[in-house]
Design an enzyme around this catalytic site. Structure first.
Site, PDB file in Angstrom:
ATOM      1  N   LYS A  58       0.853  -1.203   0.000  1.00 53.68           N
ATOM      2  CA  LYS A  58       0.000   0.000   0.000  1.00 53.68           C
ATOM      3  C   LYS A  58       0.883   1.245   0.000  1.00 53.68           C
ATOM      4  CE  LYS A  58      -2.480   1.704   3.656  1.00 53.68           C
ATOM      5  NZ  LYS A  58      -2.450   3.181   3.705  1.00 53.68           N
ATOM      6  N   ASP A  85      -3.458   4.418  -1.983  1.00 49.04           N
ATOM      7  CA  ASP A  85      -4.424   4.883  -0.976  1.00 49.04           C
ATOM      8  C   ASP A  85      -4.419   6.410  -0.934  1.00 49.04           C
ATOM      9  OD1 ASP A  85      -6.230   4.889   1.104  1.00 49.04           O
ATOM     10  OD2 ASP A  85      -4.744   4.405   2.641  1.00 49.04           O
ATOM     11  N   LYS A  87      -7.330   8.320  -1.222  1.00 50.81           N
ATOM     12  CA  LYS A  87      -8.600   8.804  -0.656  1.00 50.81           C
ATOM     13  C   LYS A  87      -9.093  10.055  -1.400  1.00 50.81           C
ATOM     14  CE  LYS A  87      -7.939   6.808   3.946  1.00 50.81           C
ATOM     15  NZ  LYS A  87      -6.532   6.345   3.871  1.00 50.81           N
ATOM     16  N   HIS A  89     -11.257  12.883  -3.142  1.00 50.15           N
ATOM     17  CA  HIS A  89     -12.525  13.522  -2.754  1.00 50.15           C
ATOM     18  C   HIS A  89     -12.541  14.912  -3.377  1.00 50.15           C
ATOM     19  CE1 HIS A  89     -15.484  14.504   0.821  1.00 50.15           C
ATOM     20  NE2 HIS A  89     -15.946  14.872  -0.355  1.00 50.15           N
ATOM     21  N   ASP A  90     -13.245  15.061  -4.510  1.00 52.09           N
ATOM     22  CA  ASP A  90     -13.257  16.346  -5.230  1.00 52.09           C
ATOM     23  C   ASP A  90     -14.465  16.329  -6.157  1.00 52.09           C
ATOM     24  OD1 ASP A  90     -12.401  18.796  -6.517  1.00 52.09           O
ATOM     25  OD2 ASP A  90     -10.344  18.303  -5.931  1.00 52.09           O
ATOM     26  N   ILE A  91     -14.566  17.314  -7.032  1.00 52.97           N
ATOM     27  CA  ILE A  91     -15.697  17.316  -7.960  1.00 52.97           C
ATOM     28  C   ILE A  91     -15.553  16.127  -8.917  1.00 52.97           C
ATOM     29  CG2 ILE A  91     -16.085  19.807  -7.778  1.00 52.97           C
ATOM     30  CD1 ILE A  91     -14.687  20.083 -10.516  1.00 52.97           C
ATOM     31  N   PRO A  92     -16.677  15.657  -9.467  1.00 49.32           N
ATOM     32  CA  PRO A  92     -16.632  14.440 -10.279  1.00 49.32           C
ATOM     33  C   PRO A  92     -15.594  14.486 -11.405  1.00 49.32           C
ATOM     34  CG  PRO A  92     -18.903  14.988  -9.769  1.00 49.32           C
ATOM     35  CD  PRO A  92     -18.067  16.122  -9.242  1.00 49.32           C
ATOM     36  N   THR A 144     -11.805   5.393  10.338  1.00 52.66           N
ATOM     37  CA  THR A 144     -11.780   4.701  11.635  1.00 52.66           C
ATOM     38  C   THR A 144     -11.343   5.633  12.757  1.00 52.66           C
ATOM     39  OG1 THR A 144      -9.616   3.872  11.040  1.00 52.66           O
ATOM     40  CG2 THR A 144     -11.464   2.366  10.767  1.00 52.66           C
ATOM     41  N   GLN A 214      -3.833   2.848  16.940  1.00 53.20           N
ATOM     42  CA  GLN A 214      -5.086   2.238  16.468  1.00 53.20           C
ATOM     43  C   GLN A 214      -5.965   1.917  17.664  1.00 53.20           C
ATOM     44  OE1 GLN A 214      -6.052   2.137  13.476  1.00 53.20           O
ATOM     45  NE2 GLN A 214      -4.380   1.736  12.035  1.00 53.20           N
ATOM     46  N   ARG A 235       2.810  -1.141  10.812  1.00 54.01           N
ATOM     47  CA  ARG A 235       3.909  -1.208  11.784  1.00 54.01           C
ATOM     48  C   ARG A 235       4.249  -2.583  12.346  1.00 54.01           C
ATOM     49  NH1 ARG A 235       1.361   3.923  14.660  1.00 54.01           N
ATOM     50  NH2 ARG A 235      -0.425   2.849  13.740  1.00 54.01           N
TER      51      ARG A 235
HETATM   52  O1  C5P Z   1       0.790   0.703  11.110  1.00 54.22           O
HETATM   53  P1  C5P Z   1      -0.646   0.322  10.920  1.00 54.22           P
HETATM   54  O2  C5P Z   1      -0.859  -1.181  10.770  1.00 54.22           O
HETATM   55  O3  C5P Z   1      -1.546   0.940  11.954  1.00 54.22           O
HETATM   56  O4  C5P Z   1      -1.026   0.951   9.508  1.00 54.22           O
HETATM   57  C1  C5P Z   1      -2.319   0.930   9.002  1.00 54.22           C
HETATM   58  C2  C5P Z   1      -2.365   1.585   7.668  1.00 54.22           C
HETATM   59  O5  C5P Z   1      -3.712   1.646   7.247  1.00 54.22           O
HETATM   60  C3  C5P Z   1      -1.842   3.001   7.636  1.00 54.22           C
HETATM   61  O6  C5P Z   1      -1.264   3.217   6.332  1.00 54.22           O
HETATM   62  C4  C5P Z   1      -3.069   3.836   7.817  1.00 54.22           C
HETATM   63  O7  C5P Z   1      -2.949   5.114   7.245  1.00 54.22           O
HETATM   64  C5  C5P Z   1      -4.081   3.004   7.043  1.00 54.22           C
HETATM   65  N1  C5P Z   1      -5.472   3.246   7.380  1.00 54.22           N
HETATM   66  C6  C5P Z   1      -5.980   3.118   8.668  1.00 54.22           C
HETATM   67  N2  C5P Z   1      -7.299   3.381   8.912  1.00 54.22           N
HETATM   68  C7  C5P Z   1      -8.100   3.744   7.908  1.00 54.22           C
HETATM   69  C8  C5P Z   1      -7.606   3.835   6.614  1.00 54.22           C
HETATM   70  C9  C5P Z   1      -6.274   3.580   6.382  1.00 54.22           C
HETATM   71  O8  C5P Z   1      -5.247   2.761   9.591  1.00 54.22           O
HETATM   72  N3  C5P Z   1      -9.376   3.950   8.126  1.00 54.22           N
END
Ligand code: C5P
Length: 261
Positions: A58, A85, A87, A89-92, A144, A214, A235
């Site tokens: 990723k 990744d 993400k 998010h803008d006009i179509p 999240t 997290q 990580r």
């Molecule tokens: O190090 P870790 O396992 O926490 O990394 C999780 C990865 O997933 C990171 O790149 C983080 O930005 C991404 N991510 C996340 N939660 C989200 C979307 C993406 O942790 N909702």
């Protein structure tokens, strides 16, 4: 538990020439390692330390802003499957153009925010339709990092889960069939999106690993059992003393979970 076909779904994400082989190969297709590093050199050093264990990588905003399309092209040319990744998010029109550009990089997954709305999602989908190798478009529903208070603060009068379900339904109605969600939401989204949907969950921690920042975590096996098709691990693998060994341990857990389904 929702129906979860871990061994038959998601064929479009498989390279056409790669036959279904061992449980280990199958596990390798389910693990996405997050290259959360600040430079191309650091990314390539990390990939070398993974010793070919992890085909899926990723690339998020940090690395893409630093190293741009070149790092994508380098890793694709080495045979990796790339989850970009960004993400969007803008006009179509802007999102559709960005999707076309990313498609030309041969990435396999690309994220956009479901909150961009039906027209944005439909335009993004339309932009991939005639591509030879279209990426799987994954809509991010509710981040999240957002709890009830954060969701209410942006004017949404429902729970994060209810909002995620609403956005997922909207995505499905506009041609999106994959989502990024937390392990806590994945069972609900699997029930909505069906057995073929690609559902990617971050927030994964093997038993005994540090949680870091997290909040809502699950083990690889729990995430798969709840309906995830792919898991993102950062990580616990990338900061391990031996990343290849850490990856092998996650892959073993995935292979065991797949064997039980
Ligand atoms: O190090 P870790 O396992 O926490 O990394 C999780 C990865 O997933 C990171 O790149 C983080 O930005 C991404 N991510 C996340 N939660 C989200 C979307 C993406 O942790 N909702």
């Amino acid at each position: 538990m929702p129906e979860n076909s871990l061994t038959t779904a998601f064929e479009p994400l498989r390279a056409p020439t790669s036959p279904k082989t061992s449980a280990w190969d199958e596990a390798q297709q389910r693990l996405i390692v997050a290259l959360d590093v600040p430079t191309a050199a650091a990314a390539l050093a990390l990939v070398d330390r993974l010793e070919g264990q992890c085909p899926w990588l990723k690339i998020g905003l940090e690395l893409f802003i630093a190293a741009g399309p070149a790092i994508v092209e380098t890793l694709v040319s080495r045979g990796h499957s790339i989850f970009l990744d960004l993400k969007l998010h803008d006009i179509p029109n802007t999102v559709a153009s960005a999707v076309r550009t990313a498609t030309a990089l041969n990435v396999r997954m690309l994220t956009l925010h479901a909150a961009g709305g039906p027209a944005m999602l439909a335009a993004a989908r339309e932009a991939t339709i005639n591509a030879a190798t279209p990426p799987e478009l994954l809509a991010v529903t509710v981040l999240t990092s957002m709890n009830q208070a954060q969701v209410e603060a942006v004017g949404v009068p429902r729970t994060p889960l209810a909002q995620a379900e609403l956005l997922a339904r909207m995505g499905l109605e506009n041609g999106i069939r994959g989502f990024v969600c937390s392990p806590q939401e994945v069972a609900a989204l699997r029930a909505l999106a069906g057995r073929e949907a690609v559902l990617v969950t971050p927030g994964i921690r093997p038993a005994g690993a540090a949680a870091w920042d997290q909040q809502r975590i699950a083990t690889p096996a729990q995430a798969l059992q709840q309906g995830a098709s792919h898991i993102v691990v950062g990580r616990p693998v990338t900061q391990a003393a031996d990343p290849a060994q850490a990856a092998r341990e996650v892959l073993s857990e995935i292979a065991a979970a797949l064997a039980e389904n």
